[in-house]
Enzyme design. Sequence first.
Site, mmCIF file in Angstrom:
data_model
loop_
_atom_site.group_PDB
_atom_site.id
_atom_site.type_symbol
_atom_site.label_atom_id
_atom_site.label_comp_id
_atom_site.label_asym_id
_atom_site.label_seq_id
_atom_site.Cartn_x
_atom_site.Cartn_y
_atom_site.Cartn_z
ATOM 1 N N LYS A 1 10.213 0.237 9.093
ATOM 2 C CA LYS A 1 10.647 0.561 9.067
ATOM 3 C C LYS A 1 11.399 1.934 9.583
ATOM 4 O O LYS A 1 11.307 2.116 10.781
ATOM 5 C CB LYS A 1 9.339 1.724 8.206
ATOM 6 C CG LYS A 1 8.985 0.478 7.525
ATOM 7 C CD LYS A 1 7.218 1.596 6.513
ATOM 8 C CE LYS A 1 6.653 0.560 5.621
ATOM 9 N NZ LYS A 1 5.211 1.181 4.823
ATOM 10 N N TYR B 1 9.115 -0.288 -4.136
ATOM 11 C CA TYR B 1 8.375 -0.063 -4.362
ATOM 12 C C TYR B 1 7.706 0.029 -5.553
ATOM 13 O O TYR B 1 6.937 1.015 -6.340
ATOM 14 C CB TYR B 1 7.784 1.408 -3.185
ATOM 15 C CG TYR B 1 8.144 0.411 -2.152
ATOM 16 C CD1 TYR B 1 6.363 -0.347 -1.672
ATOM 17 C CD2 TYR B 1 8.428 1.429 -0.994
ATOM 18 C CE1 TYR B 1 6.510 -0.145 -0.157
ATOM 19 C CE2 TYR B 1 8.353 0.722 0.343
ATOM 20 C CZ TYR B 1 6.990 -0.277 0.717
ATOM 21 O OH TYR B 1 7.474 -0.359 2.199
ATOM 22 N N PHE C 1 1.801 9.065 -3.723
ATOM 23 C CA PHE C 1 3.001 9.194 -3.281
ATOM 24 C C PHE C 1 4.332 8.317 -3.150
ATOM 25 O O PHE C 1 4.978 8.232 -1.542
ATOM 26 C CB PHE C 1 2.983 8.073 -1.409
ATOM 27 C CG PHE C 1 1.371 7.042 -1.987
ATOM 28 C CD1 PHE C 1 2.496 5.820 -1.487
ATOM 29 C CD2 PHE C 1 0.384 6.747 -1.909
ATOM 30 C CE1 PHE C 1 2.452 4.684 -1.776
ATOM 31 C CE2 PHE C 1 -0.074 5.354 -2.541
ATOM 32 C CZ PHE C 1 0.951 4.740 -2.347
ATOM 33 N N ARG D 1 -0.315 -9.879 8.379
ATOM 34 C CA ARG D 1 -0.971 -8.744 8.062
ATOM 35 C C ARG D 1 -2.061 -8.647 8.929
ATOM 36 O O ARG D 1 -2.166 -7.316 9.602
ATOM 37 C CB ARG D 1 -2.006 -8.757 7.014
ATOM 38 C CG ARG D 1 -0.972 -9.011 5.412
ATOM 39 C CD ARG D 1 -0.047 -8.100 4.818
ATOM 40 N NE ARG D 1 -1.349 -6.403 4.635
ATOM 41 C CZ ARG D 1 -0.647 -5.326 4.220
ATOM 42 N NH1 ARG D 1 0.557 -5.438 3.463
ATOM 43 N NH2 ARG D 1 -1.168 -4.710 3.676
ATOM 44 N N THR E 1 -3.289 -0.592 6.960
ATOM 45 C CA THR E 1 -1.706 0.129 6.338
ATOM 46 C C THR E 1 -1.985 1.541 7.052
ATOM 47 O O THR E 1 -1.171 2.443 7.534
ATOM 48 C CB THR E 1 -2.358 0.589 4.479
ATOM 49 O OG1 THR E 1 -2.345 -0.147 4.031
ATOM 50 C CG2 THR E 1 -0.800 2.111 4.226
ATOM 51 N N ARG F 1 1.260 -1.752 13.380
ATOM 52 C CA ARG F 1 0.695 -0.302 13.418
ATOM 53 C C ARG F 1 0.229 0.588 14.170
ATOM 54 O O ARG F 1 0.251 1.921 14.531
ATOM 55 C CB ARG F 1 0.040 -0.617 11.921
ATOM 56 C CG ARG F 1 1.046 -0.642 10.832
ATOM 57 C CD ARG F 1 0.551 -1.083 9.536
ATOM 58 N NE ARG F 1 1.504 -0.738 9.007
ATOM 59 C CZ ARG F 1 1.339 -1.307 7.273
ATOM 60 N NH1 ARG F 1 0.025 -1.581 6.628
ATOM 61 N NH2 ARG F 1 1.926 -1.247 6.397
ATOM 62 N N ASN G 1 4.629 4.423 8.888
ATOM 63 C CA ASN G 1 3.905 4.133 9.348
ATOM 64 C C ASN G 1 4.289 1.996 10.213
ATOM 65 O O ASN G 1 3.996 0.754 9.919
ATOM 66 C CB ASN G 1 2.254 2.974 8.460
ATOM 67 C CG ASN G 1 2.924 2.791 7.144
ATOM 68 O OD1 ASN G 1 4.033 1.801 6.878
ATOM 69 N ND2 ASN G 1 1.843 1.185 6.209
ATOM 70 N N HIS H 1 6.880 -2.817 6.865
ATOM 71 C CA HIS H 1 6.082 -3.090 5.646
ATOM 72 C C HIS H 1 5.368 -4.794 6.121
ATOM 73 O O HIS H 1 6.222 -5.915 6.925
ATOM 74 C CB HIS H 1 7.415 -3.152 4.872
ATOM 75 C CG HIS H 1 6.468 -4.040 3.719
ATOM 76 N ND1 HIS H 1 6.350 -3.492 2.276
ATOM 77 C CD2 HIS H 1 7.250 -5.231 2.949
ATOM 78 C CE1 HIS H 1 5.687 -4.777 1.628
ATOM 79 N NE2 HIS H 1 6.402 -5.991 2.225
ATOM 80 N N GLU I 1 10.361 -10.725 -2.990
ATOM 81 C CA GLU I 1 11.225 -9.431 -1.189
ATOM 82 C C GLU I 1 11.656 -10.526 -1.318
ATOM 83 O O GLU I 1 12.811 -9.600 -0.478
ATOM 84 C CB GLU I 1 9.462 -9.284 -0.927
ATOM 85 C CG GLU I 1 8.704 -7.693 -1.136
ATOM 86 C CD GLU I 1 7.192 -7.354 -0.725
ATOM 87 O OE1 GLU I 1 6.404 -6.674 -1.357
ATOM 88 O OE2 GLU I 1 7.361 -7.695 -0.054
HETATM 89 N N1 UDP Z 1 1.749 4.848 1.952
HETATM 90 C C1 UDP Z 1 1.268 6.425 1.402
HETATM 91 N N2 UDP Z 1 0.024 7.006 1.488
HETATM 92 C C2 UDP Z 1 -0.773 5.864 1.063
HETATM 93 C C3 UDP Z 1 -1.044 4.430 0.323
HETATM 94 C C4 UDP Z 1 0.738 3.832 1.973
HETATM 95 O O1 UDP Z 1 2.672 6.680 1.945
HETATM 96 O O2 UDP Z 1 -2.142 7.021 0.908
HETATM 97 C C5 UDP Z 1 2.821 3.795 2.241
HETATM 98 C C6 UDP Z 1 2.658 3.100 2.982
HETATM 99 O O3 UDP Z 1 4.328 4.097 3.616
HETATM 100 C C7 UDP Z 1 2.460 2.049 2.395
HETATM 101 C C8 UDP Z 1 3.610 1.854 1.395
HETATM 102 O O4 UDP Z 1 3.260 3.152 0.865
HETATM 103 O O5 UDP Z 1 2.798 0.884 3.935
HETATM 104 C C9 UDP Z 1 2.520 0.892 1.184
HETATM 105 O O6 UDP Z 1 1.247 0.741 0.520
HETATM 106 P P1 UDP Z 1 0.441 -0.426 0.473
HETATM 107 O O7 UDP Z 1 -1.253 -0.323 -0.279
HETATM 108 O O8 UDP Z 1 1.131 -1.740 -0.257
HETATM 109 O O9 UDP Z 1 0.360 -0.543 1.816
HETATM 110 P P2 UDP Z 1 0.948 -1.919 2.678
HETATM 111 O O10 UDP Z 1 0.976 -3.220 2.066
HETATM 112 O O11 UDP Z 1 2.032 -1.259 3.463
HETATM 113 O O12 UDP Z 1 -0.041 -2.199 3.937
HETATM 114 MG MG MG Z 2 1.468 -3.470 0.359
#
Ligand code: UDP
Ligand code: MG
Length: 139
Positions: free
Chosen positions: A11, A51, A59, A87, A93, A104, A114, A117, A128
């Site tokens: 990112k 997204y 958010f 993961r 996250t 992360r 973070n 992705h 994706e």
């Molecule tokens: N995100 C955020 N605030 C939150 C949760 C998620 O800004 O409270 C952003 C963060 O960059 C995250 C992305 O949205 O990676 C996608 O969210 P997801 O829950 O899918 O998390 P991920 O799969 O990336 O761990």
């Molecule tokens: Mg996700």
Amino acid sequence: MAGNITFTMIKPDAVEANNIGPILAMINKAGFRILAMKYMRLTKAQAGQFYEVHKERPFYGELTEYMSSGPIVAAVLVKDNAVADYRKLIGATDPSKADEGTIRKLFAKSIAANAVHGSDSDENANIEADFFFSKLERF
Ligand code: UDP
Ligand code: MG
């Protein structure tokens, strides 16, 4: 059977901090092979499309703004059990909740910025990967 590809982005925060190299080294060290890769910048509309599932989340606006704020590295990674193993390598996250030694934990700046992705299912890994790469771009 678990699928063998996952999709990742390095990112804008991690690109800006010059962490492309260290993150790719961790990916390779963990046993992933690179099937496809590009360095590019998303428009806000493209980030919004990627997204789309988070459209109703509070958010979403901030996320799409941030994901289009600078260049990213997009890649398709290959390994047995790729989605779950990746993961695990990236961590939670929210970086404050991520395990020690995860990407992360080491590189993320905040829950939004973070560092990386990672796909959350085999189905989404394929969706994706297809969003970013044609068949001609996979090796
Ligand atoms: N995100 C955020 N605030 C939150 C949760 C998620 O800004 O409270 C952003 C963060 O960059 C995250 C992305 O949205 O990676 C996608 O969210 P997801 O829950 O899918 O998390 P991920 O799969 O990336 O761990
Ligand atoms: Mg996700």
